[in-house]
Scaffold this motif. Sequence first.
Motif, PDB file in Angstrom:
ATOM      1  N   TYR A 125       3.891  -3.944  79.290  1.00  0.00           N
ATOM      2  CA  TYR A 125       3.297  -4.552  80.420  1.00  0.00           C
ATOM      3  C   TYR A 125       3.108  -5.511  80.581  1.00  0.00           C
ATOM      4  N   MET A 126       2.931  -6.181  79.734  1.00  0.00           N
ATOM      5  CA  MET A 126       2.216  -7.881  79.562  1.00  0.00           C
ATOM      6  C   MET A 126       3.505  -9.034  79.757  1.00  0.00           C
ATOM      7  N   ASN A 127       4.490  -7.769  78.977  1.00  0.00           N
ATOM      8  CA  ASN A 127       6.099  -8.586  79.293  1.00  0.00           C
ATOM      9  C   ASN A 127       6.718  -8.238  80.257  1.00  0.00           C
ATOM     10  N   TYR A 128       6.783  -6.897  80.766  1.00  0.00           N
ATOM     11  CA  TYR A 128       7.825  -7.283  81.845  1.00  0.00           C
ATOM     12  C   TYR A 128       6.489  -8.129  83.137  1.00  0.00           C
ATOM     13  N   ALA A 129       5.407  -8.530  82.866  1.00  0.00           N
ATOM     14  CA  ALA A 129       4.252  -9.350  83.794  1.00  0.00           C
ATOM     15  C   ALA A 129       5.204 -10.248  83.738  1.00  0.00           C
ATOM     16  N   THR A 130       5.646 -10.963  82.575  1.00  0.00           N
ATOM     17  CA  THR A 130       5.868 -12.258  82.377  1.00  0.00           C
ATOM     18  C   THR A 130       6.577 -12.753  83.244  1.00  0.00           C
ATOM     19  N   THR A 131       8.531 -11.768  82.633  1.00  0.00           N
ATOM     20  CA  THR A 131       9.443 -11.277  82.943  1.00  0.00           C
ATOM     21  C   THR A 131       9.703 -12.054  84.356  1.00  0.00           C
ATOM     22  N   LEU A 132       8.389 -10.981  85.194  1.00  0.00           N
ATOM     23  CA  LEU A 132       8.116 -11.182  86.628  1.00  0.00           C
ATOM     24  C   LEU A 132       7.143 -12.554  87.019  1.00  0.00           C
ATOM     25  N   MET A 133       6.967 -13.580  86.211  1.00  0.00           N
ATOM     26  CA  MET A 133       6.670 -14.789  86.663  1.00  0.00           C
ATOM     27  C   MET A 133       7.321 -15.648  86.804  1.00  0.00           C
ATOM     28  N   SER A 134       8.473 -14.780  85.500  1.00  0.00           N
ATOM     29  CA  SER A 134       9.739 -16.473  85.489  1.00  0.00           C
ATOM     30  C   SER A 134      10.638 -16.445  86.548  1.00  0.00           C
ATOM     31  N   ILE A 135      10.643 -15.175  86.964  1.00  0.00           N
ATOM     32  CA  ILE A 135      11.410 -15.380  87.901  1.00  0.00           C
ATOM     33  C   ILE A 135      10.455 -15.025  89.970  1.00  0.00           C
ATOM     34  N   GLU A 136       9.054 -15.539  89.484  1.00  0.00           N
ATOM     35  CA  GLU A 136       8.148 -15.780  90.599  1.00  0.00           C
ATOM     36  C   GLU A 136       8.205 -14.484  91.250  1.00  0.00           C
ATOM     37  N   SER A 137       7.967 -13.441  90.691  1.00  0.00           N
ATOM     38  CA  SER A 137       8.221 -12.023  91.719  1.00  0.00           C
ATOM     39  C   SER A 137       6.427 -11.474  91.549  1.00  0.00           C
ATOM     40  N   TYR A 138       6.255 -11.679  92.663  1.00  0.00           N
ATOM     41  CA  TYR A 138       4.749 -11.399  92.067  1.00  0.00           C
ATOM     42  C   TYR A 138       3.977  -9.931  92.983  1.00  0.00           C
ATOM     43  N   ILE A 139       4.900  -9.044  92.575  1.00  0.00           N
ATOM     44  CA  ILE A 139       4.265  -7.800  93.526  1.00  0.00           C
ATOM     45  C   ILE A 139       3.119  -7.208  93.582  1.00  0.00           C
TER      46      ILE A 139
END
Length: 139
Positions: A125-139
């Motif tokens: 989950y932490m790394n999934y969130a890191t990927t989301l942050m990389s694409i600036e997707s803060y769902i």
Amino acid sequence: MSSFRKTANLLTVLILITLSTNLLAQDADSLILVAHSLPDNAAKLETIDKICRIHPNVDTVEKYAQIELNLAKQLKLADYEASACDNLSWANHCKLDFVTAMGNRMKAIQIWDSLGREADLAFSYMNYATTLMSIESYI
């Protein structure tokens, strides 16, 4: 601190980083030789997983993570399947293929959740969130 001392300290750090990277690559290359000599079993999967975790080359990690995934599915070892998905996701993320990275990470999350492996689930989950942050997707 003098300019010379700062430069010397920086040079020392750079040398240590270079040496540690070279040692990791040598360890990983040794593990590759071991993996190829093992029969298709859990020991081979463990060795391949270690390769994925320490090898400094993203293409090599991707290659061995795919081998790990295929073998884990063949042997029906869900924990290694999840680990392979995490390893693939990391390689995808490094190659800036964020959509594939998130897909692989979600597969890992589903497997870790089904196995009740909370620490591994949290890591994914932490790394999934890191990927989301990389694409600036803060769902």
